[in-house]
Write an enzyme that holds these catalytic residues in place. Structure first.
Site, PDB file in Angstrom:
ATOM      1  N   ASP A 101      -1.192  -4.174   0.866  1.00 18.39           N
ATOM      2  CA  ASP A 101      -0.615  -2.989   1.491  1.00 18.39           C
ATOM      3  C   ASP A 101       0.431  -2.315   0.619  1.00 18.39           C
ATOM      4  OD1 ASP A 101       0.005  -1.028   3.281  1.00 18.39           O
ATOM      5  OD2 ASP A 101       1.144  -2.313   4.645  1.00 18.39           O
ATOM      6  N   ASP A 148      -1.843   5.073   0.334  1.00 16.99           N
ATOM      7  CA  ASP A 148      -1.630   3.857   1.108  1.00 16.99           C
ATOM      8  C   ASP A 148      -2.899   3.025   1.228  1.00 16.99           C
ATOM      9  OD1 ASP A 148      -0.708   1.941   2.828  1.00 16.99           O
ATOM     10  OD2 ASP A 148      -0.716   3.229   4.598  1.00 16.99           O
TER      11      ASP A 148
END
Ligand code: NAG
Ligand code: NAG
Ligand code: NAG
Ligand code: NAG
Ligand code: NAG
Length: 405
Positions: free
Chosen positions: A92, A275
């Site tokens: 992440d 992201d």
């Protein structure tokens, strides 16, 4: 759909109201799948530089495999403790805490030291809270970080099928996650890998690709550099944006975006984020509206929050082009659509054509007006360069493919 971007602490949100901030990350999708499924809870100088890194770093940049799990998230195997227990952690770039325990429980060993801190992180989807430890973290054979602060998740939501997160976002995103030391930042695995001499520069190279099976180990992460075998041409770099809140993340400005030759989707330079922890490509509502209207018959399916495209429009899909750092990064039809033969595994009705581009839930003008998620990075190599404060993208062998429903 997953969005593991850490929600920013109110204290950081000096330029936006907390109400609008929370709505940025309220990913407009309802749960798509039965609870038993992993989908439950969805939701050059550079080459010279790379060569330099390879020559001068002991061990050099280290590349590890990453798995495209259930088409909607990327995981990598990370060992914690000594001997290590291995955990499949979501990669992440939108958050910075590393934690384990949501699937395989944290196994403490002689290297595990409790810090006396609670930890609590809220994500775009889900959260975890628990206790913070210092432990030994193995990112790859021989690539072992000591004294890494990690969380042991004791309560959590929306982490089905994975054991936690390896947070490779900017360290500022860890602010406010510890208690009682609420003002303390938690050095990330990248920070510690640098300080412990495992890497010479804080650079993460990310290679994702479209999955051809439910758990397809088709990705690669390079800690401490880039792997020139994983992209074609040159890397285009763009600075991390000075616009907030995007600037707290791996935020960049897109100069413009177009759909086909006639439709402007993003009319002027606009900040958003890159992201890996968000599955889709999300555009501010007004930007998305321009895109949607340009595809005949396309609409939002209210039950999933995903765009549907009539069968007769599929062959008419035009490229969605983003200009970033002066280079056009195009999403062709294959990049914009969910392969219809994956519908069932996404928890979607079998015969409808869905898209991967969706809406953010707020109009543009708020300093974070798009999220370039996993589905974009399955087409382009991405470089997250902390030391030079920039993000890079490059074409790959699989940037353009043909979509055959
Ligand atoms: C974690 O933070 C959330 C949001 O601030 C809060 O609602 C929750 O009570 C906290 N949980 C713990 C265990 O501190
Ligand atoms: C271990 O890390 C903590 C915080 O992450 C730091 O305060 C401490 O000084 C470190 N200890 C060593 C021996 O490096
Ligand atoms: C996915 O594949 C990887 C690599 O083979 C494996 O380590 C992991 O356990 C698999 N994950 C699941 C949920 O099956
Ligand atoms: C969009 O990108 C594609 C692929 O590079 C290119 O063929 C096309 O001309 C671009 N369209 C526009 C309007 O720039
Ligand atoms: C980035 O986009 C924001 C709007 O989101 C704008 O205010 C800012 O001037 C842009 N920065 C650059 C360098 O173009």
């Amino acid at each position: 759909m997953h969005s593991f971007s850490a929600l920013l602490r109110a204290v950081l949100l000096v330029t936006v109201t907390s109400a609008s901030a929370s709505s940025f990350f309220r990913i407009p999708l309802t749960k798509l799948t039965p609870p038993s499924s992993y989908l439950a809870g969805l939701p050059d100088a550079d080459r010279t530089r790379a060569a330099f890194l390879k020559n001068f770093v002991s061990g050099g940049p280290t590349t590890v495999p990453a798995s495209n799990l259930a088409y909607v998230q990327y995981t990598t195997s990370v060992g914690v403790g000594s001997p290590p227990t291995y955990y499949n952690l979501v990669v992440d770039t939108g958050s910075s805490n590393t934690f384990v325990g949501t699937g395989t429980k944290y196994v403490q060993t002689s290297t595990s030291i409790f810090t006396g801190e609670d930890v609590n992180v809220t994500y775009g989807s889900g959260y975890f809270s628990g206790l913070e430890y210092l432990d030994q973290v193995t990112l790859a054979p021989g690539f072992v970080i000591t004294n890494q602060s990690i969380g042991d998740a004791l309560s959590y939501a929306d982490f089905e099928g994975v054991d936690g997160i390896v947070g490779v976002g900017p360290v500022i995103l860890t602010e406010g996650t510890l208690s009682p030391s609420t003002n303390e930042l938690i050095p990330t695995v990248m920070n510690n890998a640098l300080s412990q001499g495992l890497i010479a520069e804080q650079i993460l190279g990310v290679s994702f690709a479209p999955a051809t099976s439910y758990n397809d180990t088709n990705g690669a992460l390079t800690y401490g550099g880039i792997d020139s075998s994983l992209y074609t041409g040159e890397i285009t770099y763009t600075p991390v944006t000075a616009t907030y809140p995007a600037g707290y993340y791996w935020g960049v400005n897109v100069t413009d975006a177009t759909y086909g030759s006639a439709t402007t989707v993003i009319p002027k330079s606009t900040a958003g984020i890159v992201d890996t922890g968000t599955t889709l490509v999300l555009l501010a509502d007004d930007f998305f509206e321009s895109y949607l209207r340009a595809i005949p018959g396309a609409k939002i399916d209210p039950s999933t929050g995903l765009m549907t495209v009539p069968t007769k429009s599929v062959s008419e899909i035009q490229p969605l082009n983003f200009t970033i750092g002066g280079t056009v990064f195009s999403m062709d039809a294959a990049a914009q659509l969910i392969p219809i033969d994956q519908n069932t595994e996404w928890g979607l009705p079998a015969n409808k054509q869905y898209g991967v581009v969706s809406y953010l839930g707020t109009n543009s003008g708020e300093g974070l007006d798009f999220i370039i998620g996993q589905k974009f990075m399955e087409k382009y190599y991405a470089v997250f360069d902390t030391d030079s404060n920039r993000v890079g993208f490059a074409y790959t062998e699989h940037t353009f493919t043909t979509y055959t429903p």
